[in-house]
Scaffold this motif. Structure first.
Motif, PDB file in Angstrom:
ATOM      1  N   SER A 106       1.563   8.942   5.241  1.00 14.39           N
ATOM      2  CA  SER A 106       1.972   9.113   6.628  1.00 14.39           C
ATOM      3  C   SER A 106       1.255   8.122   7.544  1.00 14.39           C
ATOM      4  O   SER A 106       1.871   7.489   8.412  1.00 14.39           O
ATOM      5  CB  SER A 106       1.691  10.549   7.069  1.00 14.39           C
ATOM      6  N   ASP A 107      -0.057   7.952   7.341  1.00 14.88           N
ATOM      7  CA  ASP A 107      -0.838   7.016   8.148  1.00 14.88           C
ATOM      8  C   ASP A 107      -0.363   5.577   7.948  1.00 14.88           C
ATOM      9  O   ASP A 107      -0.251   4.807   8.902  1.00 14.88           O
ATOM     10  CB  ASP A 107      -2.323   7.115   7.808  1.00 14.88           C
ATOM     11  N   LEU A 108      -0.110   5.205   6.707  1.00 15.78           N
ATOM     12  CA  LEU A 108       0.355   3.848   6.415  1.00 15.78           C
ATOM     13  C   LEU A 108       1.721   3.579   7.053  1.00 15.78           C
ATOM     14  O   LEU A 108       1.941   2.502   7.634  1.00 15.78           O
ATOM     15  CB  LEU A 108       0.424   3.622   4.903  1.00 15.78           C
TER      16      LEU A 108
ATOM     17  N   ILE B 270      -2.574  16.021  -3.554  1.00 11.15           N
ATOM     18  CA  ILE B 270      -1.225  15.787  -3.031  1.00 11.15           C
ATOM     19  C   ILE B 270      -1.273  15.654  -1.512  1.00 11.15           C
ATOM     20  O   ILE B 270      -0.692  14.729  -0.937  1.00 11.15           O
ATOM     21  CB  ILE B 270      -0.263  16.915  -3.475  1.00 11.15           C
ATOM     22  N   GLU B 271      -1.997  16.553  -0.862  1.00 10.52           N
ATOM     23  CA  GLU B 271      -2.103  16.503   0.596  1.00 10.52           C
ATOM     24  C   GLU B 271      -2.769  15.209   1.063  1.00 10.52           C
ATOM     25  O   GLU B 271      -2.323  14.576   2.022  1.00 10.52           O
ATOM     26  CB  GLU B 271      -2.894  17.714   1.108  1.00 10.52           C
ATOM     27  N   MET B 272      -3.822  14.788   0.361  1.00  9.53           N
ATOM     28  CA  MET B 272      -4.514  13.554   0.715  1.00  9.53           C
ATOM     29  C   MET B 272      -3.568  12.356   0.610  1.00  9.53           C
ATOM     30  O   MET B 272      -3.508  11.511   1.503  1.00  9.53           O
ATOM     31  CB  MET B 272      -5.722  13.344  -0.200  1.00  9.53           C
ATOM     32  N   GLU B 273      -2.805  12.283  -0.474  1.00  6.39           N
ATOM     33  CA  GLU B 273      -1.864  11.173  -0.655  1.00  6.39           C
ATOM     34  C   GLU B 273      -0.751  11.219   0.388  1.00  6.39           C
ATOM     35  O   GLU B 273      -0.339  10.186   0.910  1.00  6.39           O
ATOM     36  CB  GLU B 273      -1.277  11.181  -2.062  1.00  6.39           C
TER      37      GLU B 273
ATOM     38  N   LEU C  12       0.831  -1.205   0.000  1.00  2.00           N
ATOM     39  CA  LEU C  12       0.000   0.000   0.000  1.00  2.00           C
ATOM     40  C   LEU C  12       0.866   1.256   0.000  1.00  2.00           C
ATOM     41  O   LEU C  12       0.562   2.230  -0.695  1.00  2.00           O
ATOM     42  CB  LEU C  12      -0.941   0.005   1.207  1.00  2.00           C
ATOM     43  N   ILE C  13       1.959   1.232   0.768  1.00  7.08           N
ATOM     44  CA  ILE C  13       2.870   2.370   0.797  1.00  7.08           C
ATOM     45  C   ILE C  13       3.482   2.589  -0.580  1.00  7.08           C
ATOM     46  O   ILE C  13       3.524   3.721  -1.080  1.00  7.08           O
ATOM     47  CB  ILE C  13       3.963   2.168   1.875  1.00  7.08           C
ATOM     48  N   ALA C  14       3.936   1.526  -1.225  1.00  8.31           N
ATOM     49  CA  ALA C  14       4.539   1.650  -2.556  1.00  8.31           C
ATOM     50  C   ALA C  14       3.531   2.205  -3.561  1.00  8.31           C
ATOM     51  O   ALA C  14       3.865   3.100  -4.354  1.00  8.31           O
ATOM     52  CB  ALA C  14       5.064   0.292  -3.029  1.00  8.31           C
TER      53      ALA C  14
END
Length: 159
Positions: free
Chosen positions: A150-152, A142-145, A114-116
């Protein structure tokens, strides 16, 4: 013959899977607009309409986003089996729940994937924004991604 087309082989159930998923998704959307529901799940309206028409099914990341937004379990959303809603306020006594090392490894693998994927999407959005005549319109994406990334990563560190 009864007039029904019978699909043979490995792909015989795929059409039914997409159709059944579409029915569960319609149940979740209920009286919301497709556009509103898509936005709340951070999906495109086009993708959501394909799911609703049984033309395709979401990948794991999108499935999780829909389940989280709707408050249902991923298992129920994906398969129609299991509990529709996760148990609420079920507190386990301290130390009574042990996860296996194999489960943690699976979680790490999924989180790394998911991070990748999120990093790829972020790079693609930043690339598009850099060539756009109006780069500011891409700031929210961009902010959402970045927040998702960051959460992941925080979740991965927690493991």
């Amino acid at each position: 013959m009864d007039g029904h087309v019978q699909t043979i082989g490995h792909y015989s159930g795929l059409k039914n899977i997409a159709r059944d998923f579409a029915l569960r998704l319609k149940e979740l959307i209920a009286f919301q607009s497709v556009r509103s529901f898509a936005r709340s799940c951070q999906l495109s309206e086009t993708a959501l309409r394909k799911y609703l028409n049984g033309e395709s099914t979401p990948n794991l990341e999108r499935l999780i986003a829909i389940a989280n937004q709707s408050g249902v379990t991923v298992e129920w959303l994906a398969t129609g089996k299991g509990e529709k809603y996760p148990p609420q306020n079920v507190a386990e006594p301290e130390g009574s729940y042990q996860t296996s090392p194999q489960l943690h490894e699976i979680e790490r693998i999924v989180l790394n994937k998911l991070i990748a994927n999120t990093e790829k999407r972020l790079n693609n959005i930043q690339e598009i924004a850099s060539h756009s005549q109006s780069p500011a319109i891409w700031e929210a994406s961009i902010e959402m991604e970045q927040n998702t990334l960051s959460d992941l990563k925080a979740e991965l560190r927690r493991l």
